[in-house]
Design a protein around this motif. Sequence first.
Motif, PDB file in Angstrom:
ATOM      1  N   SER A  24       0.849  -1.188   0.000  1.00 38.52           N
ATOM      2  CA  SER A  24       0.000   0.000   0.000  1.00 38.52           C
ATOM      3  C   SER A  24       0.886   1.239   0.000  1.00 38.52           C
ATOM      4  N   GLY A  25       0.316   2.328  -0.375  1.00 36.64           N
ATOM      5  CA  GLY A  25       1.054   3.583  -0.398  1.00 36.64           C
ATOM      6  C   GLY A  25       1.579   3.926  -1.773  1.00 36.64           C
ATOM      7  N   ARG A  26       1.834   2.920  -2.576  1.00 37.20           N
ATOM      8  CA  ARG A  26       2.222   3.120  -3.956  1.00 37.20           C
ATOM      9  C   ARG A  26       2.047   1.787  -4.659  1.00 37.20           C
ATOM     10  N   THR A  27       2.028   1.826  -5.962  1.00 32.11           N
ATOM     11  CA  THR A  27       1.920   0.592  -6.710  1.00 32.11           C
ATOM     12  C   THR A  27       3.310   0.047  -7.014  1.00 32.11           C
ATOM     13  N   PHE A  28       3.435  -1.257  -6.928  1.00 33.87           N
ATOM     14  CA  PHE A  28       4.692  -1.915  -7.241  1.00 33.87           C
ATOM     15  C   PHE A  28       4.571  -2.751  -8.508  1.00 33.87           C
ATOM     16  N   SER A  29       3.570  -2.424  -9.312  1.00 38.87           N
ATOM     17  CA  SER A  29       3.319  -3.246 -10.487  1.00 38.87           C
ATOM     18  C   SER A  29       4.475  -3.243 -11.470  1.00 38.87           C
ATOM     19  N   SER A  30       5.338  -2.250 -11.424  1.00 41.85           N
ATOM     20  CA  SER A  30       6.480  -2.191 -12.331  1.00 41.85           C
ATOM     21  C   SER A  30       7.778  -2.596 -11.636  1.00 41.85           C
ATOM     22  N   ASP A  31       7.682  -3.110 -10.433  1.00 42.68           N
ATOM     23  CA  ASP A  31       8.864  -3.476  -9.651  1.00 42.68           C
ATOM     24  C   ASP A  31       8.930  -4.981  -9.408  1.00 42.68           C
ATOM     25  N   TRP A  32      10.131  -5.435  -9.206  1.00 39.99           N
ATOM     26  CA  TRP A  32      10.316  -6.783  -8.692  1.00 39.99           C
ATOM     27  C   TRP A  32       9.828  -6.830  -7.252  1.00 39.99           C
ATOM     28  N   MET A  33       9.318  -7.983  -6.859  1.00 40.23           N
ATOM     29  CA  MET A  33       8.953  -8.220  -5.468  1.00 40.23           C
ATOM     30  C   MET A  33       9.532  -9.562  -5.049  1.00 40.23           C
ATOM     31  N   GLY A  34       9.751  -9.715  -3.761  1.00 43.05           N
ATOM     32  CA  GLY A  34      10.410 -10.940  -3.331  1.00 43.05           C
ATOM     33  C   GLY A  34      10.094 -11.328  -1.902  1.00 43.05           C
ATOM     34  N   TRP A  35      10.632 -12.479  -1.536  1.00 41.54           N
ATOM     35  CA  TRP A  35      10.511 -12.994  -0.174  1.00 41.54           C
ATOM     36  C   TRP A  35      11.888 -13.386   0.342  1.00 41.54           C
ATOM     37  N   PHE A  36      12.117 -13.065   1.576  1.00 44.19           N
ATOM     38  CA  PHE A  36      13.307 -13.489   2.306  1.00 44.19           C
ATOM     39  C   PHE A  36      12.840 -14.162   3.597  1.00 44.19           C
ATOM     40  N   ARG A  37      13.764 -14.823   4.250  1.00 41.37           N
ATOM     41  CA  ARG A  37      13.433 -15.387   5.551  1.00 41.37           C
ATOM     42  C   ARG A  37      14.639 -15.284   6.473  1.00 41.37           C
ATOM     43  N   GLN A  38      14.341 -15.288   7.758  1.00 41.75           N
ATOM     44  CA  GLN A  38      15.399 -15.179   8.753  1.00 41.75           C
ATOM     45  C   GLN A  38      15.079 -16.077   9.933  1.00 41.75           C
ATOM     46  N   ALA A  39      15.925 -17.064  10.129  1.00 45.60           N
ATOM     47  CA  ALA A  39      15.798 -17.955  11.275  1.00 45.60           C
ATOM     48  C   ALA A  39      16.559 -17.359  12.450  1.00 45.60           C
ATOM     49  N   PRO A  40      16.213 -17.745  13.663  1.00 45.21           N
ATOM     50  CA  PRO A  40      16.903 -17.208  14.842  1.00 45.21           C
ATOM     51  C   PRO A  40      18.404 -17.402  14.756  1.00 45.21           C
ATOM     52  N   GLY A  41      19.140 -16.332  14.973  1.00 42.40           N
ATOM     53  CA  GLY A  41      20.593 -16.396  14.952  1.00 42.40           C
ATOM     54  C   GLY A  41      21.217 -16.468  13.572  1.00 42.40           C
ATOM     55  N   GLU A  42      20.378 -16.378  12.555  1.00 39.58           N
ATOM     56  CA  GLU A  42      20.878 -16.480  11.178  1.00 39.58           C
ATOM     57  C   GLU A  42      20.708 -15.160  10.441  1.00 39.58           C
ATOM     58  N   GLU A  43      21.428 -15.067   9.311  1.00 37.91           N
ATOM     59  CA  GLU A  43      21.259 -13.908   8.447  1.00 37.91           C
ATOM     60  C   GLU A  43      19.950 -14.035   7.668  1.00 37.91           C
ATOM     61  N   ARG A  44      19.437 -12.912   7.268  1.00 33.37           N
ATOM     62  CA  ARG A  44      18.262 -12.919   6.404  1.00 33.37           C
ATOM     63  C   ARG A  44      18.687 -13.474   5.038  1.00 33.37           C
ATOM     64  N   GLU A  45      17.951 -14.477   4.569  1.00 36.22           N
ATOM     65  CA  GLU A  45      18.345 -15.120   3.326  1.00 36.22           C
ATOM     66  C   GLU A  45      17.249 -15.021   2.267  1.00 36.22           C
ATOM     67  N   PHE A  46      17.691 -15.014   1.041  1.00 36.90           N
ATOM     68  CA  PHE A  46      16.795 -14.912  -0.098  1.00 36.90           C
ATOM     69  C   PHE A  46      15.987 -16.186  -0.265  1.00 36.90           C
ATOM     70  N   VAL A  47      14.705 -16.012  -0.595  1.00 34.12           N
ATOM     71  CA  VAL A  47      13.837 -17.153  -0.867  1.00 34.12           C
ATOM     72  C   VAL A  47      13.416 -17.162  -2.328  1.00 34.12           C
ATOM     73  N   ALA A  48      12.777 -16.086  -2.771  1.00 27.30           N
ATOM     74  CA  ALA A  48      12.266 -16.044  -4.136  1.00 27.30           C
ATOM     75  C   ALA A  48      11.995 -14.603  -4.550  1.00 27.30           C
ATOM     76  N   ALA A  49      11.962 -14.386  -5.858  1.00 30.83           N
ATOM     77  CA  ALA A  49      11.629 -13.071  -6.391  1.00 30.83           C
ATOM     78  C   ALA A  49      10.840 -13.237  -7.676  1.00 30.83           C
ATOM     79  N   ILE A  50      10.072 -12.218  -8.008  1.00 32.39           N
ATOM     80  CA  ILE A  50       9.234 -12.276  -9.196  1.00 32.39           C
ATOM     81  C   ILE A  50       9.258 -10.922  -9.889  1.00 32.39           C
ATOM     82  N   GLY A  51       9.376 -10.959 -11.214  1.00 36.19           N
ATOM     83  CA  GLY A  51       9.422  -9.741 -11.988  1.00 36.19           C
ATOM     84  C   GLY A  51       8.072  -9.060 -12.077  1.00 36.19           C
ATOM     85  N   TRP A  52       8.081  -7.863 -12.632  1.00 34.32           N
ATOM     86  CA  TRP A  52       6.881  -7.040 -12.609  1.00 34.32           C
ATOM     87  C   TRP A  52       5.712  -7.698 -13.330  1.00 34.32           C
TER      88      TRP A  52
END
Length: 124
Positions: A24-52
Amino acid sequence: VQLQASGGGLVQAGGSLRLSCAASGRTFSSDWMGWFRQAPGEEREFVAAIGWGGGATYYTDSLKGRFTISRDNAKNMVYLQMTSLKPEDTAVYYCAARLYGSNSPVDKNNWGHWGQGTQVTVSS
């Protein structure tokens, strides 16, 4: 600009969950969007991304075949369908938006906006 992730919870190993991220607040229809995850004590890691347009997707190798990213630009939403969940999938899952330029989606520093995260816990 706000990204609101939801859909996390407690699930048994082998189960499925579908995460949602509402922008919300702006449209991201022209942007990539993605998911990351972070387990306790771990770095935030990449999961997946999708193009516009939704036609281009990118996954971390270890999750291919189990996780599927999708988006609905009309609703300003991005989803992560997770199947055959394992205890090692337990983490806080974050959605991200606006990948800078043609930078790699794997690097969390290349993303401009982040949601607050949703907890996924997979019990054995």
